[in-house]
Design an enzyme around this catalytic site. Structure first.
Site, PDB file in Angstrom:
ATOM      1  N   CYS B  13       1.020  -1.306   0.130  1.00 33.56           N
ATOM      2  CA  CYS B  13       0.002  -0.121  -0.141  1.00 33.56           C
ATOM      3  C   CYS B  13       0.484   1.645  -0.068  1.00 33.56           C
ATOM      4  O   CYS B  13       1.627   1.360   1.187  1.00 33.56           O
ATOM      5  CB  CYS B  13      -0.548   0.286   1.314  1.00 33.56           C
ATOM      6  N   PRO B  14       0.840   2.224  -0.724  1.00 28.06           N
ATOM      7  CA  PRO B  14      -0.752   1.798  -1.842  1.00 28.06           C
ATOM      8  C   PRO B  14       0.285   1.911  -3.312  1.00 28.06           C
ATOM      9  O   PRO B  14      -0.892   2.088  -4.124  1.00 28.06           O
ATOM     10  CB  PRO B  14      -0.569   3.929  -1.404  1.00 28.06           C
TER      11      PRO B  14
END
Lengths: 156, 74
Positions: B13-14
């Site tokens: 993430c991200p």
């Protein structure tokens, strides 16, 4: 399109990571993002290399004592004289987490606005030449004007 | 039209939504992209991303350690 604003007050590695992960995520959701760097947060924007600038003795001391850029930041907890930060960086690398440097570069590439607080720069004796390229310089009114247009505002 | 493919396996993430966002920008309306990710938060994230950006989530599957989503550009 909506807008997100952040005040990055902390110069801790973990908090800076959180701020830039949110910034990259928001930009990837099509949002406009403005990050306002003040006090210790300014250190995130410092260039890694030493820059020759005119400074007073106190300003020089501030400069020596504070981390120069993302590679030098420390964890807010479990830093253990740098061992914790070193371990965290190597675990993050091993787990393929973006480094703070990479997150900052991609944020800038996606159009995230980085603003350095000029009052903090003055207090801490940090000159424009010591900060990375592609950032703006402003004060609280600019930040507030951005925050007024936004629907999320964080203090990190 | 051929379906595009993004390999976001191994990205944290991200990363996956950043890849998806960048790919979708280069696509035409109605074009589809298949994305595979190993970050197990991506399942909720891709739903939220589609809801927010208005793109259409055609399918979402999770098998073993891979989440596969197909998104149509709106």
């Amino acid at each position: 399109m909506s807008k997100k604003t952040m005040i990055v007050f902390s110069g801790d590695l973990d908090k800076a990571m959180a701020a830039f992960i949110i910034a990259n995520g928001a930009a990837s959701m099509g949002d406009e993002v403005t990050m306002f760097f003040t006090f210790w947060g300014l250190n995130i924007l410092r260039k890694a290399q030493k820059v020759r600038v005119q400074k007073s003795m106190i300003e020089k001391m501030f400069g020596w004592m504070m981390p120069r850029g993302p590679e030098k930041l420390k964890l807010s907890k479990m830093n253990m004289g740098g061992i914790g930060s070193y371990m965290m960086r190597s675990i993050m690398k091993q787990k393929n987490v973006y480094s703070l440097n990479e997150l900052m570069e991609s944020a800038q590439a996606m159009g995230v606005k980085l603003i350095a607080c000029t009052m903090s720069m003055d207090i801490m004796g940090i000159k424009k030449e010591e900060l990375i390229d592609g950032i703006d310089y402003a004060g609280v009114a600019t930040y507030l004007a951005h925050a007024d247009e936004g629907n999320v505002n964080l203090f990190i | 039209m051929e379906e595009r493919y993004i390999n976001a396996k191994g990205l944290q993430c991200p990363g996956p939504i950043m890849k998806l966002f960048q790919e979708i920008k280069t696509m035409a309306t109605g074009e589809k992209v298949k994305i595979e990710a190993s970050d197990f938060g991506f399942s909720k994230d891709v739903e939220a991303w589609c809801k927010k950006t208005g793109n259409k989530l055609l399918s979402l599957e999770q098998s073993d350690n891979v989440i596969t989503a197909i998104v149509e550009k709106a």
